[in-house]
Design an enzyme around this catalytic site. Sequence first.
Site, PDB file in Angstrom:
ATOM      1  N   HIS A  19       0.822  -1.210   0.000  1.00  0.00           N
ATOM      2  CA  HIS A  19       0.000   0.000   0.000  1.00  0.00           C
ATOM      3  C   HIS A  19       0.856   1.260   0.000  1.00  0.00           C
ATOM      4  O   HIS A  19       0.599   2.193  -0.751  1.00  0.00           O
ATOM      5  CB  HIS A  19      -0.917   0.026   1.235  1.00  0.00           C
ATOM      6  CG  HIS A  19      -2.190  -0.733   1.034  1.00  0.00           C
ATOM      7  ND1 HIS A  19      -3.413  -0.133   0.926  1.00  0.00           N
ATOM      8  CD2 HIS A  19      -2.403  -2.057   0.906  1.00  0.00           C
ATOM      9  CE1 HIS A  19      -4.345  -1.041   0.747  1.00  0.00           C
ATOM     10  NE2 HIS A  19      -3.760  -2.225   0.743  1.00  0.00           N
ATOM     11  N   ASP A 116      -4.412   6.957   1.714  1.00  0.00           N
ATOM     12  CA  ASP A 116      -4.878   5.646   1.294  1.00  0.00           C
ATOM     13  C   ASP A 116      -6.383   5.618   1.568  1.00  0.00           C
ATOM     14  O   ASP A 116      -6.832   6.072   2.630  1.00  0.00           O
ATOM     15  CB  ASP A 116      -4.157   4.578   2.135  1.00  0.00           C
ATOM     16  CG  ASP A 116      -4.375   3.175   1.580  1.00  0.00           C
ATOM     17  OD1 ASP A 116      -3.390   2.571   1.154  1.00  0.00           O
ATOM     18  OD2 ASP A 116      -5.529   2.689   1.582  1.00  0.00           O
TER      19      ASP A 116
END
Length: 447
Positions: A19, A116
């Site tokens: 990520h 994110d």
Amino acid sequence: MTTTSQLHIALLAFPFGSHAAPLLTLVQKLSPFLPSNTIFSFFNTSQSNTSIFSKGPKPNNLKIYNVWDGVREGNDTPFGREAIDLFIQSTPINFVKSMKDAEEETGVKFSCIFSDAFLWFSCELAEKINVPWIAFWTAGSCSLSIHLYTDLIRSNDETLSRIPGFLSSLRISDMPPEVVAENLEGPMPSMLYNMALNLHKASGVVLNSFEELDSIINKDIKTKLQKVLNIGPLVLQSSKKIHSDANSDESGCIKWLENQKEKSVVYLSFGTVLTLPPNEIVSIAEALEAKRVPFIWSLRDNGVKILPKGFLERTKEFGKIVSWAPQLEIFENSAVGVFVTHCGWNSILEGISYGVPMICRPFFGDQKLNSRMVESVWQIGLQIEGGSFTKNGTISTLDKFFNEEKGNVLRQNVEGLKEKALEAVRPDNGSSTENFKALVELVKCHK
Ligand code: UDP
């Protein structure tokens, strides 16, 4: 002193799996298009920061902050789901604290929060300081769509066939476990559910994918979100410098590939997190040895220990095991014939970007859904026979690739998608290029 004219972008990373690194890649890509005095503050756990910044120099305008990972001093370092849950439970306070430090140190207020997508609370933080929230969904539009349909999916199995863009191929067993979890109260299911509920408030949702890969899904999610910006595949646009392994070939994989026949090599990798069950490692090894097919296998030391006795010696003429493979450079080589993958999004998109068909053995998260897309929607690969690696199932699936017409069809299909991906990143008018320009404008805008 504080000023509002200078851009100061808060980047909030989710520190697990693959990520945080794509968020960094995105910053590196954005930076040249923003005023030269723009500051990026990167918030991530110390462990994840160490891992992603050890691979190369950091940009000068990027300040790195370590946020608390939720582990109390003196406690053992947790792994896997326990580490993720602790981290989630420590949000948003851990981020808020470090963000305050960043504003004080730089003397510049944030102009935008770029997080994110998992970190949905960024929406509230952005609202509080009246700046835009931009969310980065690091996976495909297919899994984003599924999360946006969480309530509908949980209401009734039959609804799956009504979700646009999946060609009626979806099964409940393909769903990310968090979407179908018995209750949504655990840290991970609740985070993803809140994300689905709040994402429409983001000024933009950025995806590392390209619109043409899932045009129907994208059309549908555009009706639910303010701005959907597919700007990928990032790997097709990054300069070689961003690929950490470029030109090094420490593992010797690229040199080894030079001596292999066109489209003959099986490349196996299961991402950065997953450890395969021991019986499946043994089954793969037995199948590769029985078929004597050339292979490169990215397998960490704990996996190597499980290999059958004498395997390395007996296969050294035709196989190579490395603890970390330069995946993109391997894909660029025409000797690679098939990619055996766990179906993490980066791996799938990289396979598509370089036209490599796949054999899928998904485990968790969005992997089963991605695998379904590979086999049934895009038709660029096959799920492993029987759902997990056995010696015979692996041999039989490899045979389909190398000895049957099916392999050629899958290869042609993935080549077709690769062409579309290349079109999407064309500098003049590619869809991802246009979306990227829109993203730059969004990041530049002060509310
Ligand atoms: N990767 C690599 N070499 C390896 C194993 C993985 O370069 O030996 C890279 C791969 O190219 C991809 C990432 O690690 O960019 C894995 O990301 P993915 O989303 O597929 O899986 P995750 O690690 O999140 O499970």
